[in-house]
Every structure is written in structure tokens, then in C-alpha cells.
Design a protein around this motif. Structure first.
Motif, PDB file in Angstrom:
ATOM      1  N   GLU A   1       0.833  -1.203   0.000  1.00 29.84           N
ATOM      2  CA  GLU A   1       0.000   0.000   0.000  1.00 29.84           C
ATOM      3  C   GLU A   1       0.868   1.255   0.000  1.00 29.84           C
TER       4      GLU A   1
ATOM      5  N   SER B   1       2.573   1.658  -3.508  1.00 27.82           N
ATOM      6  CA  SER B   1       1.646   2.138  -4.532  1.00 27.82           C
ATOM      7  C   SER B   1       1.317   3.613  -4.327  1.00 27.82           C
ATOM      8  N   ALA B   2       1.132   4.017  -3.066  1.00 26.04           N
ATOM      9  CA  ALA B   2       0.852   5.433  -2.795  1.00 26.04           C
ATOM     10  C   ALA B   2       2.051   6.304  -3.170  1.00 26.04           C
TER      11      ALA B   2
ATOM     12  N   ALA C   1       2.520   6.420  -7.087  1.00 26.82           N
ATOM     13  CA  ALA C   1       1.457   7.203  -7.719  1.00 26.82           C
ATOM     14  C   ALA C   1       1.746   8.694  -7.573  1.00 26.82           C
ATOM     15  N   ARG C   2       2.197   9.099  -6.397  1.00 26.54           N
ATOM     16  CA  ARG C   2       2.557  10.501  -6.187  1.00 26.54           C
ATOM     17  C   ARG C   2       3.733  10.913  -7.062  1.00 26.54           C
TER      18      ARG C   2
ATOM     19  N   ARG D   1       2.736  11.268 -10.781  1.00 23.97           N
ATOM     20  CA  ARG D   1       2.015  12.516 -11.027  1.00 23.97           C
ATOM     21  C   ARG D   1       2.971  13.716 -11.018  1.00 23.97           C
TER      22      ARG D   1
ATOM     23  N   ARG E   1      -6.262  14.210  -7.481  1.00 22.61           N
ATOM     24  CA  ARG E   1      -6.246  13.334  -6.319  1.00 22.61           C
ATOM     25  C   ARG E   1      -7.644  13.286  -5.719  1.00 22.61           C
TER      26      ARG E   1
ATOM     27  N   SER F   1      -7.464   5.562  -9.571  1.00 27.73           N
ATOM     28  CA  SER F   1      -6.862   4.841  -8.460  1.00 27.73           C
ATOM     29  C   SER F   1      -5.342   4.871  -8.578  1.00 27.73           C
ATOM     30  N   ARG F   2      -4.686   4.533  -7.466  1.00 27.30           N
ATOM     31  CA  ARG F   2      -3.224   4.525  -7.490  1.00 27.30           C
ATOM     32  C   ARG F   2      -2.689   3.548  -8.520  1.00 27.30           C
ATOM     33  N   ARG F   3      -3.290   2.375  -8.567  1.00 26.39           N
ATOM     34  CA  ARG F   3      -2.819   1.376  -9.530  1.00 26.39           C
ATOM     35  C   ARG F   3      -3.014   1.864 -10.959  1.00 26.39           C
TER      36      ARG F   3
ATOM     37  N   VAL G   1      -3.002   5.000 -11.926  1.00 28.81           N
ATOM     38  CA  VAL G   1      -1.987   6.029 -12.172  1.00 28.81           C
ATOM     39  C   VAL G   1      -0.646   5.388 -12.506  1.00 28.81           C
ATOM     40  N   ILE G   2      -0.267   4.373 -11.733  1.00 29.89           N
ATOM     41  CA  ILE G   2       1.016   3.710 -11.973  1.00 29.89           C
ATOM     42  C   ILE G   2       1.022   3.032 -13.339  1.00 29.89           C
TER      43      ILE G   2
END
Length: 727
Positions: free
Chosen positions: A71, A74-75, A78-79, A82, A362, A368-370, A372-373
Motif C-alpha cells: 500500500e 503504490s501510494a 502514484a505521487r 504525477r 487526487r 486509483s493509485r494502480r 496512475v502507476i
């Protein structure tokens, strides 16, 4: 008035002085790249960025309290995607397109494409670390992707950061887990410092570019953040005046690095001042409850805004400067002002149209984070593929005349040379010590049986005869071995190379031994090299008076005498074996590179001001000392001759690098494909003369042998003409 350092954990807040620090760092880098004389250590602004990055990235994820490492990872990614990827992709794709349109392929640009594609995947620093040029070399200055090395370092840091920082932010993490996180960073920091110290002396280029030697700078920022978030830090109390003094000291250390850093010993010890200075400013100003002079200076709205757009400024300033170098130039004040204006406009547009919109996507309404990745990685792969496709299509897309490789490049085959070859030709290439070996093996032609083998040994000017040598092999049937290493001409005659060129020693020694093993009587050894000091290189002209003074100095004369003695000693065993040695007499040299100055968008560049002509009498006088050295060698050794391309390349005054038929030269001293074609008849005639001489010598040798056998036979015991020997 409240005294002391920050209290315990609290929500992250925006610190405007950090924007000011970013502004100082990016402006220093821009000024250095614009004109390094204005700020000799401005490149250390990147070191300030690294410390800030470690600190701010830690601040940005503190308080997440993830329930698992996955978790948190992934967070975090993702940040980062971006924050970094959208603006980077736009800049790289635009740079790749403009480079494809305007930048010709040459030694000066032959690392651009590889670096550009690597930049999409965060490994351009790895590519640059394993190339032959340093960050401070001219070839780096003409690569629009060189600046992405620092982004590569940061992206590689991000592979390690979440693994070490997770224990700090994990849900329910206590002091034991946080201490392990800090200990992990401390250990890696120490290892990185040791690597920087060791590699700084043995592999300075790797030390400059590698994450291994830069990790300590980013880790220092992380550790500072972690220290300032501990309750023990809050227990420390310093008066505001002391904190202000610490901040001022830190700023002074940063400025000292910007002014005095030595590029030859980097990152250690010269990176210490900006790194320690940044740590002091961050620690002091974050703790200070009231604005100090340093805080106020760094938080002024225009300065803070410059810091907020610093990422886009850093991305765009370098491609702008490089493209101006390739086209109109960057030397004049008006050109520098234009560069700054373009950089500012592109950075503002990038920040407001690309950076901010993606960073603000955001919350529950965003992807979602996934997602975005996944989208980020897909965009990176697609961007890299698009850039590679543009680079591959460069000959079709280029706006430059030099896209016609057949006439411009020394290994090109001009249409005028399209004749039915007498021989089929097999070509192969392989490394040879520190240089390279290219082999031309003709076949299927009757001439191959009588054609002498040809060995060609020299520097890049030997390689620049590739087109002519290929043509000679196809027409004459000569088997050719071409040995080359840039900057390492064989028997250059300007100085004793085995003594004065240690970086060439292994190549030259191996080449001498190879020729001794392979060359047979009747073979030809052709020795082309740059034997005069250049009047210009690919990025500009030299001061003519200084070049002439060095060439005429007593030291230069002494070195030429030593070089002639060296050549006589090395070549004597070959000539005594019957190998024909041919020196190439110096060709005309020019003060402008045609490939850089032949298009509408670069003709006005200040580096093109000297034009494509040179006074013939001047060049003839300039080369006289080398011709005298050649005459000395040929006077000492049999089978040594001189082939002079000068009259063919410059039949009348003035000498011209470009004529009505096209470019004779590619740059200021290497031939073009057309230049190769022009020289071939003269070269072929000389090779034919040497073949006839070798065949005549072989015939005379066989005749002498037959006569000796007849004479010996007629004087054997019992014959009419025998003479009894005393017992």
C-alpha cells in the motif's frame, strides 16, 4: 516570543523558504550552463536539489500510515508519477522532435539518441557514466538530454526510498521501527560516501553520475527530516538569533560551493559545502518561529514562485541552450537573453498546463493509485518508442542538408561513385585493443591475386578514408585492414607518441606488434593521421595566433625531432622486410565545420563566421615542418614514400571545404564522402605504382636467385670451371 525547535509530529505544511532554496539552485544551474564564467561552481545547484528532494519526499509521505508495504509503495509511486512523469515526457518528446529536425549526426551528437531514449526510463546517468566524455566536455554540451542524469539519480533513489522509509510511516510504527529506518539510511549514506571517495579518484566519471556516489546527498535530506520529527529534537532549544545565524551560515556554504567548486574532484570533497549548507538552512529555518533575513529573502513571492516552477525550469533550460548552440549560437548577449526568455516561457507553460493539473488529480474522484502507476508506466514506454521512431526516421525528417549521408559522411557512397565493382566485398569490424579494426575482403575478381595487401593505421582521419578504401578494395582487389583509434594516430610525427600519449600506449603497442606479425614483403602500410594542430573543432574555432605560436615553438621542434626518431625505429623492421610505407602528407585544414554551418538555421552562428575558405599559401607554410619530418624518415629508410592529397583537395587558391558540387569536408579536417571520391584516382594511382614496384622487385629478386643458382651449379666440384680448395 517562543524559542526553540519544532514540536513533535504535526501535519506537513508548505515551507516557502524551500521554494526559495529551489529557486537558488535552479538559477545557479541555469547561469552556469549559460556561461560558466559567471558562476564557476553553479553546477552544484544539483547537489542542493538532491538534499531538498530527500527532505521534501519524506515530508510528502509522512503521515500516510499505510497498512502494508504494498500500500505504501503504490501510494508513493502514484505521487511520484504525477509529480515527475507528465512534464518530463512532454519535454523529452519535444526535445527528441526538435533534435531530429535540426541536429545532424556527427561525433558531436553521436550519444544524443542513446541518452534520450535512456532518459525515458530513468537510466540516462548510467549511459552517460559509461561514455568517453565527462559532464564538462563539449559533447555533453551539445546533447539535449545530458541534464536528465540528475533525474535518473532521483528515480533510482525512489527504488530504495519506500523500502527504507516504510518502517517510519507504517500504521502503528513505534520508535523501534523508526530507528531501524533511520539506521538503514545512515548505513547506506556511509556506504555511498565511501564509494564516492573511492571512485572519485579511480573512476571520476562514474563518481559524478552514479546513484552509488550520490545516494548520500538524498539520504542526508531524509535523515534530517526524520531527526526533526523526533520528540528529542523538539526538546532542543536555541534562540531565534542562533537559528538565524545557522541559516545564514548554511546559505554562505551554498554560495561558496556555487562560486568555488572544483569540477575535477566531485562529488567529494567539493559537494560537501552545498550539501551541509542546505542541511543547515533546512534545519534552522524549519525550526525558526519568526522570519529571519535568510527566511525573508528565500520567501519573497517572485523567488518562491521561481522555486515552484523550478522543475520545469530545469527540464526546459538545457534543451533550449543546446538547440541554440546547434543553430543560431549562444555566445552573444542577445542570444543569451533569448535563451532565458524561451526557458521562462516554456517553464511557465509546462508548470500551469502540465505539472499542476496532473498533481491535483487526487481524491475520490481521480483515478486509483494502480491506474496512475499503470498509465504512467505505459506512457513512459510509449514515449520511449515514439522517440526511438523519430530518431530512426532522422534521415527522412531532418531539415538539415547533412541528412544525405552518401555525400556528407566519410563512410558514405556518393551516387557519382556508383560503378559496377570488379570484386564482391565482404566487410567486418571488431574491437582492436582500445580501438577498432575494419576488414575489407574482396572476392570473385582476378585482380585480387596480384593486388598488394593494404594495412591502414591511424586515428579518426584514417577512419575518414573509409569510403575511399572500400572503393579501392572493390576495384583493385586489395585486401585491406583498417586500424583506428580516435586521437591516437600511428607515427603522427608531431611528438613521440609512445612517450607522450599514455592513453594511446596499449593501442599503439598492440598495433606495432600486429603489423610486425602480419605484414609481408610487398604489402603496403598507409599512415593517415591528423599531423597539424587543429584550427577548429566541431564546436568552434581556435585562436589562430596561439595555434601558430605553439607550432613554431622550440618545444614543438624538439618534439617533432623525437617523433621522427621514434618513427624510424618502429618502421625500420617493416621496411627492411620489404613493406612499402606511405605517409599521408597533411591535408588542408579549415576554421569552420561544414556540417554545422551549411543550413539556413545555422549559417549565422558565430562559430561559422570564419567561412569555408582558407588561404592556400598559409596552409602550405603551416605544414612545412611536418613535411620536413617525413622527408627525414624517408631519407633514413627504404620503401618509405609520401602521398600528398593537398593538390587534389586544393588545386587553386583559396582552399575550399565546400564547392559547387557539395561538401569536400564533413568538419574542419575530416573528409566527406564527396572528398573521398575526389581523392580516389590519386590514391589508386599511387597504389598502382607501389604494386608495380613490388612486382618489379620480386621479379628482380627471383632473377637474382636463378642467377645465383646457375653460378653455384657451374662451380660445383668436377665441373670445368671449378676451383680446387686447399686441403
Amino acid at each position: 516570543m517562543t524559542e526553540g525547535l519544532p514540536e513533535g509530529p504535526r501535519p506537513a505544511r508548505h515551507l516557502h523558504f524551500i521554494d526559495g532554496l529551489r529557486a537558488l539552485a535552479v538559477l545557479a544551474v541555469i547561469v552556469y550552463h549559460l556561461d560558466e564564467r559567471l558562476l564557476p561552481g553553479g553546477f552544484t545547484g544539483v547537489d542542493v536539489f538532491f538534499v531538498i528532494s530527500g527532505y521534501v519526499v519524506s515530508q510528502s509521505v509522512d503521515g500516510l500510515q499505510p497498512r502494508s508495504l504494498l500500500e505504501f509503495v503504490s501510494a508513493f509511486y502514484a505521487r511520484r508519477i504525477r509529480r515527475i512523469v507528465p512534464a518530463l515526457l512532454v519535454c523529452l518528446l519535444v526535445s527528441a522532435l526538435v533534435s531530429t529536425l535540426l541536429v545532424p549526426r556527427a561525433w558531436l551528437s553521436d550519444t544524443n539518441e542513446q541518452t534520450g531514449i535512456a532518459a525515458f526510463f530513468g537510466v540516462s546517468n548510467v549511459v552517460l557514466a559509461h561514455q568517453s566524455d565527462t559532464y564538462f566536455s563539449p559533447r555533453s554540451e551539445y546533447n539535449p538530454f545530458t541534464h536528465t542524469w540528475s533525474l535518473g539519480v532521483e528515480e533510482q533513489f525512489y527504488l530504495v526510498f519506500p523500502l527504507l522509509f516504510y518502517g517510519w510511516v507504517a500504521a502503528g510504527a513505534g520508535w523501534a521501527r523508526q530507528r531501524r529506518s533511520m539506521l538503514g539510511y545512515a548505513l547506506v549514506l556511509v556506504a555511498s560516501v565511501v564509494a564516492a571517495l573511492l571512485l572519485g579518484s579511480s573512476h571520476p566519471q562514474l563518481a559524478f553520475y552514479s546513484i552509488l556516489t550520490r545516494f548520500w546527498q538524498l539520504a542526508a535530506g531524509v535523515l534530517l527530516y526524520q531527526l526533526t520529527r523526533r520528540p528529542a529534537w523538539a526538546a532542543l532549544r536555541l534562540p531565534p538569533a542562533a537559528l538565524a545565524a545557522i541559516g545564514a551560515l548554511g546559505l554562505a556554504l551554498i554560495v561558496s560551493g556555487l562560486l568555488f567548486a572544483n569540477a575535477e574532484r566531485f562529488p567529494l570533497p567539493w559537494a560537501l559545502a552545498p550539501v551541509v549548507g542546505t542541511l543547515l538552512v533546512l534545519a534552522a529555518l524549519r525550526a525558526e518561529p519568526l522570519p529571519s533575513p535568510v527566511n525573508r529573502l528565500l520567501s519573497v513571492p517572485p523567488v518562491a514562485y521561481t522555486g515552484r516552477i523550478s522543475y520545469s525550469l530545469y527540464l526546459w533550460h538545457w534543451p533550449v541552450l543546446v538547440m541554440l548552440r546547434w543553430t543560431m549560437g549562444i555566445e552573444q548577449p542577445a542570444q543569451k537573453a533569448l535563451a532565458l526568455a524561451l526557458t521562462a516561457a516554456l517553464a511557465v507553460a509546462s508548470y500551469h498546463a502540465v505539472e499542476k493539473p496532473f498533481r491535483q488529480q487526487r481524491g475520490s474522484g481521480g483515478p486509483s493509485r494502480r491506474a496512475v502507476i499503470a498509465c504512467g508506466l505505459g506512457a513512459v514506454a510509449l514515449g520511449g518508442a515514439l522517440a526511438a521512431a523519430m530518431f530512426a526516421a532522422q534521415p527522412r525528417l531532418s531539415l538539415s542538408r547533412t541528412h544525405d549521408a552518401a555525400i556528407w559522411y566519410p563512410d558514405g557512397v556518393p551516387a557519382q561513385a556508383a560503378v559496377a565493382p570488379a570484386c564482391a566485398l565482404a566487410e567486418s569490424s571488431a574491437p582492436f585493443e582500445d580501438g577498432s579494426l575494419r576488414h575489407f575482403a574482396p572476392g570473385g575478381c582476378p585482380a585480387a591475386a596480384t593486388a598488394p595487401r593494404l594495412f591502414v593505421a591511424g586515428d579518426s582521419h584514417a577512419w575518414a578514408y573509409t569510403s575511399m578504401l572500400r572503393r579501392h578494395a572493390q576495384i583493385s582487389g586489395s585486401e585491406i585492414w583498417l586500424y583506428t583509434k580516435g586521437g591516437c594516430g600511428f607515427m603522427r610525427l608531431t611528438f613521440a607518441q609512445f612517450v607522450e600519449r599514455p592513453h594511446c600506449h596499449r593501442y599503439l603497442s598492440a598495433l606495432a606488434a600486429e603489423l610486425q606479425r602480419q605484414a609481408r614483403p610487398g604489402d603496403v602500410l598507409f599512415l593517415p593521421s591528423l599531423r597539424l594542430e587543429r584550427l577548429a573543432n566541431q564546436w568552434g574555432a581556435f585562436e589562430r595566433e596561439q595555434v601558430l605560436a605553439r607550432s613554431a615553438s622550440e618545444q614543438a621542434q624538439t618534439r617533432r625531432r623525437a617523433a621522427a626518431e621514434e618513427a624510424i625505429g618502429v618502421l625500420r623492421p617493416l621496411t627492411e622486410r620489404g613493406v612499402q610505407v606511405v605517409f599521408e602528407a597533411p591535408k588542408p585544414l579549415f576554421a569552420v565545420a561544414p556540417f554545422r554551418c551549411s543550413d539556413w538555421f545555422n549559417r549565422m552562428n558565430p562559430s561559422c563566421a570564419a567561412g569555408f575558405e582558407m588561404a592556400r599559401d598559409f596552409l602550405l607554410d603551416y605544414r612545412k615542418p611536418i613535411l620536413e619530418s617525413m622527408a627525414r624518415v624517408s631519407g633514413e629508410l627504404r620503401h618509405v614514400t609520401i602521398w600528398d592529397p593537398f593538390p587534389v583537395l586544393c588545386p587553386a587558391a583559396p582552399c575550399r571545404a565546400v564547392d559547387e558540387r557539395g561538401p569536400i569536408y564533413f568538419d574542419a579536417d575530416h573528409l566527406s564522402g564527396l572528398g573521398n571520391l575526389r581523392l580516389y584516382p590519386s590514391f589508386a594511382e599511387r597504389m598502382l605504382q607501389l604494386r608495380d614496384a613490388a612486382q618489379g622487385a620480386a621479379y628482380n629478386s627471383r632473377s637474382s636467385a636463378r642467377s645465383e643458382r646457375v653460378s653455384t651449379s657451374s662451380s660445383t666440384p668436377g665441373s670445368a670451371n671449378s676451383t680446387p680448395k686447399d686441403g
